[in-house]
Design a protein around this motif. Structure first.
Motif, PDB file in Angstrom:
ATOM      1  N   ILE A  57       0.844  -1.203   0.000  1.00 37.97           N
ATOM      2  CA  ILE A  57       0.000   0.000   0.000  1.00 37.97           C
ATOM      3  C   ILE A  57       0.876   1.249   0.000  1.00 37.97           C
ATOM      4  O   ILE A  57       0.662   2.194  -0.775  1.00 37.97           O
ATOM      5  N   GLY A  58       1.875   1.264   0.872  1.00 39.51           N
ATOM      6  CA  GLY A  58       2.781   2.405   0.914  1.00 39.51           C
ATOM      7  C   GLY A  58       3.538   2.587  -0.383  1.00 39.51           C
ATOM      8  O   GLY A  58       3.719   3.710  -0.864  1.00 39.51           O
ATOM      9  N   ALA A  59       3.971   1.450  -0.971  1.00 36.04           N
ATOM     10  CA  ALA A  59       4.690   1.532  -2.239  1.00 36.04           C
ATOM     11  C   ALA A  59       3.812   2.123  -3.334  1.00 36.04           C
ATOM     12  O   ALA A  59       4.261   2.972  -4.125  1.00 36.04           O
ATOM     13  N   ALA A  60       2.552   1.707  -3.375  1.00 40.19           N
ATOM     14  CA  ALA A  60       1.641   2.233  -4.398  1.00 40.19           C
ATOM     15  C   ALA A  60       1.371   3.724  -4.186  1.00 40.19           C
ATOM     16  O   ALA A  60       1.353   4.505  -5.143  1.00 40.19           O
ATOM     17  N   LEU A  61       1.183   4.120  -2.934  1.00 43.29           N
ATOM     18  CA  LEU A  61       0.883   5.523  -2.641  1.00 43.29           C
ATOM     19  C   LEU A  61       2.042   6.436  -3.015  1.00 43.29           C
ATOM     20  O   LEU A  61       1.860   7.450  -3.697  1.00 43.29           O
ATOM     21  N   VAL A  62       3.252   6.096  -2.548  1.00 48.59           N
ATOM     22  CA  VAL A  62       4.377   6.992  -2.785  1.00 48.59           C
ATOM     23  C   VAL A  62       4.785   6.997  -4.249  1.00 48.59           C
ATOM     24  O   VAL A  62       5.145   8.047  -4.807  1.00 48.59           O
ATOM     25  N   THR A  63       4.700   5.842  -4.911  1.00 50.08           N
ATOM     26  CA  THR A  63       5.075   5.796  -6.330  1.00 50.08           C
ATOM     27  C   THR A  63       4.097   6.611  -7.167  1.00 50.08           C
ATOM     28  O   THR A  63       4.511   7.435  -7.996  1.00 50.08           O
ATOM     29  N   ALA A  64       2.796   6.404  -6.947  1.00 52.37           N
ATOM     30  CA  ALA A  64       1.798   7.158  -7.708  1.00 52.37           C
ATOM     31  C   ALA A  64       1.908   8.654  -7.425  1.00 52.37           C
ATOM     32  O   ALA A  64       1.848   9.485  -8.342  1.00 52.37           O
ATOM     33  N   LEU A  83       4.563  10.444  -6.347  1.00 55.37           N
ATOM     34  CA  LEU A  83       5.771  11.037  -6.918  1.00 55.37           C
ATOM     35  C   LEU A  83       5.695  11.106  -8.440  1.00 55.37           C
ATOM     36  O   LEU A  83       6.152  12.078  -9.046  1.00 55.37           O
ATOM     37  N   VAL A  84       5.113  10.086  -9.067  1.00 50.69           N
ATOM     38  CA  VAL A  84       4.972  10.111 -10.525  1.00 50.69           C
ATOM     39  C   VAL A  84       4.141  11.323 -10.948  1.00 50.69           C
ATOM     40  O   VAL A  84       4.502  12.056 -11.882  1.00 50.69           O
ATOM     41  N   LEU A  85       3.036  11.565 -10.260  1.00 48.14           N
ATOM     42  CA  LEU A  85       2.172  12.690 -10.618  1.00 48.14           C
ATOM     43  C   LEU A  85       2.865  14.023 -10.371  1.00 48.14           C
ATOM     44  O   LEU A  85       2.769  14.952 -11.189  1.00 48.14           O
ATOM     45  N   LEU A 128      -1.472  17.816  -9.858  1.00 43.05           N
ATOM     46  CA  LEU A 128      -0.633  18.254  -8.742  1.00 43.05           C
ATOM     47  C   LEU A 128      -1.334  18.036  -7.411  1.00 43.05           C
ATOM     48  O   LEU A 128      -0.729  17.542  -6.450  1.00 43.05           O
ATOM     49  N   VAL A 129      -2.613  18.381  -7.334  1.00 36.81           N
ATOM     50  CA  VAL A 129      -3.365  18.206  -6.087  1.00 36.81           C
ATOM     51  C   VAL A 129      -3.433  16.733  -5.708  1.00 36.81           C
ATOM     52  O   VAL A 129      -3.208  16.358  -4.553  1.00 36.81           O
ATOM     53  N   ILE A 130      -3.720  15.876  -6.678  1.00 31.53           N
ATOM     54  CA  ILE A 130      -3.812  14.438  -6.398  1.00 31.53           C
ATOM     55  C   ILE A 130      -2.453  13.889  -5.967  1.00 31.53           C
ATOM     56  O   ILE A 130      -2.355  13.088  -5.028  1.00 31.53           O
ATOM     57  N   GLY A 131      -1.379  14.317  -6.644  1.00 31.78           N
ATOM     58  CA  GLY A 131      -0.043  13.841  -6.292  1.00 31.78           C
ATOM     59  C   GLY A 131       0.347  14.217  -4.877  1.00 31.78           C
ATOM     60  O   GLY A 131       0.846  13.377  -4.108  1.00 31.78           O
ATOM     61  N   VAL A 132       0.119  15.469  -4.502  1.00 32.59           N
ATOM     62  CA  VAL A 132       0.447  15.917  -3.145  1.00 32.59           C
ATOM     63  C   VAL A 132      -0.406  15.168  -2.123  1.00 32.59           C
ATOM     64  O   VAL A 132       0.076  14.767  -1.052  1.00 32.59           O
ATOM     65  N   PHE A 133      -1.672  14.962  -2.451  1.00 34.12           N
ATOM     66  CA  PHE A 133      -2.571  14.236  -1.541  1.00 34.12           C
ATOM     67  C   PHE A 133      -2.070  12.809  -1.318  1.00 34.12           C
ATOM     68  O   PHE A 133      -2.049  12.317  -0.177  1.00 34.12           O
ATOM     69  N   LEU A 134      -1.677  12.122  -2.378  1.00 38.79           N
ATOM     70  CA  LEU A 134      -1.205  10.745  -2.244  1.00 38.79           C
ATOM     71  C   LEU A 134       0.064  10.661  -1.400  1.00 38.79           C
ATOM     72  O   LEU A 134       0.222   9.742  -0.586  1.00 38.79           O
ATOM     73  N   VAL A 135       0.984  11.612  -1.578  1.00 34.63           N
ATOM     74  CA  VAL A 135       2.200  11.612  -0.767  1.00 34.63           C
ATOM     75  C   VAL A 135       1.863  11.871   0.701  1.00 34.63           C
ATOM     76  O   VAL A 135       2.439  11.256   1.605  1.00 34.63           O
ATOM     77  N   ALA A 136       0.902  12.776   0.955  1.00 37.61           N
ATOM     78  CA  ALA A 136       0.481  13.036   2.333  1.00 37.61           C
ATOM     79  C   ALA A 136      -0.137  11.795   2.964  1.00 37.61           C
ATOM     80  O   ALA A 136       0.148  11.457   4.127  1.00 37.61           O
TER      81      ALA A 136
END
Length: 570
Positions: free
Chosen positions: A240-247, A249-251, A275-283
């Motif tokens: 789960i963490g791998a999917a979140l951070v990879t997605a 950072l890619v965005l 950008l909003v989705i990418g920042v949200f996923l990293v958070a």
């Protein structure tokens, strides 16, 4: 690490970090790291050379292609505004999957990950060399980046595991660090020569990368010790963490690369949404990792697929009184300045002065030589000078080099501005990478060396994308403004901009590069003063200040107060 006058025994950083038992776990035997393999001198040299070559291949895979972009576009009909994807595809996959592959390397074997990574680079570099369309080349470049994401953290982990704290480790890390700036210069130099002189033109750049990848692959098979996986460790993967951070950072990296060239630039709806989705996923990733780290600290909590060990412990950032976070931020800023300088210097020579690829390449040769000399210097004195000296001096020199290029006079000789700037620009990259990775290797626990190396490398990758984005925005705004003052209305690709406006744009971009490096120097001066020496003179008695190790964890005192009761296996 105790000071020389302390009565307690001297222990290595990784041992001190492992000494603190969690509450309620006194009945369990602590996991002991396996002893580093004993390497002959020849094999040790081969291992360092192999890992360093892997870094050279990784960095040159970007710089060698960047100098070939115009010829690639003309040969297979890639539109000008789509050429950047040849660089972005590699950066996206190589930068955004580092943490995930670093974790897999620590769990399942660093040699396996390294060999698989270099084989991937070999196969897809050959594929790129035979590509006949832009879409095909973009996709293959993305897969090529996967190999780098697997190989680089594995190489760092192999070096940290194979060389315990000693002068040998200092030399190994300093040499490995040379691969970054040397790889950048090597890519520009050799890429320029191959592009101009080889029969296959730009395709020769990919064939060269394939050849180097093959040599590095063979070197890894012969020089790296067999993997010894700790089967007692919890080897579950935080998918789960791998999917979140990879997605995430890619965005984010996608937006940084495309925001300025989107139809309405940063106001384009899909850029804002991405950008909003990418920042949200990293958070969400950070919150998730905090949850997993908290869950893993409770020995009474039953194992579950929802509570694997975290991909990246958030507490890692706060180690050494938060100085780990400072070192990572400095790496981010320094690479934002260093790689931005490289791009705009190259564009200045080719687009403004109208130099050919090979004549541009010649002007970067001093950077190649200085990069090697800098790392020899670091290897010699890193055991004598504190970390802050290396980081502050290196980033200040890099800032000075960018300032010098910002003052460049096109009518002046190359030796007046271009040469000294090229000589000085690599100091920050060499000093920060060498001393920084040695410092991080000290604070890494057993089983997380590859993850720590991946985290450092991720920060440099994101810093590069951020720096290129900001400097591009600055360049474009200055060119538009100066062109308007001169009464010129720019066309869609700004190809009709006056030379005077372009010159001011190049200067402004270099001033911005200098600002990144200056900010890194300020952070180092403010927060790294107490770290002390990170290098080692002798294997048995590494010379570290109290601040370098003692502040990491109070584990040594805790271990004396709470004796560990080991469990006897019948």
């Amino acid at each position: 690490m105790a000071s020389p006058g302390h009565a307690s025994p001297v222990v290595s950083p990784s041992q001190s970090l492992q000494a603190k038992p969690s509450e309620g776990a006194l009945s369990q035997a602590p996991l002991r790291p396996s002893a580093p393999p004993s390497l002959s001198r020849a094999r040790a040299i081969a291992l360092v050379a192999t890992c360093t070559t892997a870094m050279v291949v990784n960095v040159s895979n970007s710089t060698a292609i960047s100098i070939s972009l115009p010829m690639i576009g003309r040969d297979i009909n890639i539109p000008q505004d789509q050429l950047q994807w040849l660089l972005s595809a590699y950066a996206l996959s190589s930068g955004c999957l580092l943490l995930f592959f670093g974790r897999l390397a620590d769990l399942h074997g660093r040699k396996k990950a390294f060999v698989l990574g270099m084989f991937t680079q070999l196969v897809f570099a050959l594929g790129c060399g035979f590509a006949s369309s832009g879409i095909t080349l973009d996709v293959l470049r993305g897969f090529q980046g996967l190999g780098a994401a697997a190989a680089i953290p594995s190489a760092l982990g192999c070096l940290a595991h194979s060389f315990p704290p000693s002068r040998a480790r200092t030399i190994a890390f300093s040499t490995f660090a040379a691969g970054a700036p040397v790889g950048g210069a090597f890519g520009i130099i050799v890429g320029g020569v191959v592009t101009q002189l080889s029969d296959d033109h730009w395709r020769g750049t990919f064939f060269m990368a394939a050849g180097l990848s093959a040599l590095t692959l063979i070197g890894g098979l012969l020089s790296m010790s067999p993997d010894k996986v700790d089967w007692e460790a919890d080897r579950r993967v935080d998918w789960i963490g791998a999917a979140l951070v990879t997605a995430g950072l890619v965005l984010i990296v996608f937006v940084l690369g495309q925001g300025q060239i989107a139809p309405h630039q940063w106001r384009t709806p899909y850029i804002i949404a991405t950008l909003v989705i990418g920042v949200f996923l990293v958070a969400v990733f950070l919150v998730w990792e905090h949850h997993l780290e908290k869950a893993s600290s409770d020995p009474n909590r039953p194992k579950s697929i929802w509570t694997p060990p975290p991909l990246m412990k958030l507490s890692l950032w706060s180690r050494a009184k938060g100085r780990v976070a400072v070192v990572l931020a400095i790496a981010f800023l320094n690479w934002a300045g260093f790689l931005s300088w490289s791009l705009w210097a190259q564009l200045y020579y080719q687009n403004y002065l109208g130099l050919s690829a090979i004549h541009t390449m010649v002007r970067f040769i001093p950077m190649f030589i200085t990069g090697i000399l800098c790392n020899f210097f670091v290897a010699l004195v890193v055991a004598r000078l504190p970390l802050v000296i290396f980081v502050v001096s290196g980033t200040l020199i890099t800032a000075g080099a960018a300032m010098l290029f910002a003052l460049i006079n096109p009518s002046a000789t190359y030796w007046a501005f271009g040469f000294p700037s090229t000589v000085l620009i690599v100091f920050g990259a060499d000093f920060v990478y060498s001393a920084g990775t040695i410092f991080l290797a000290k604070i890494a626990n057993h089983g997380e060396h590859s993850v720590v190396g991946a985290l450092f490398q991720t920060m440099t990758q994101i810093g590069t994308a951020f720096g290129l984005t900001i400097t591009t925005i600055v360049f474009d705004r200055v060119v538009i403004s100066e062109s308007a003052k001169l009464g010129t209305t720019l066309n869609a690709d700004a190809s009709n901009a006056p030379a005077a406006a372009d010159l001011k744009g190049y200067r402004a971009a270099q001033w911005t590069s200098a600002a990144f490096a200056l900010l890194a120097a300020i952070l180092a001066a403010l927060f790294l003063r107490g770290v002390g020496i990170v290098g080692h003179e002798r294997r048995r008695e590494p010379r570290d200040s109290d601040e370098t190790i003692a502040v990491l964890h109070r584990s040594q005192d805790t271990a004396r107060e709470k004796p560990i009761v080991t469990e006897t296996v019948a």
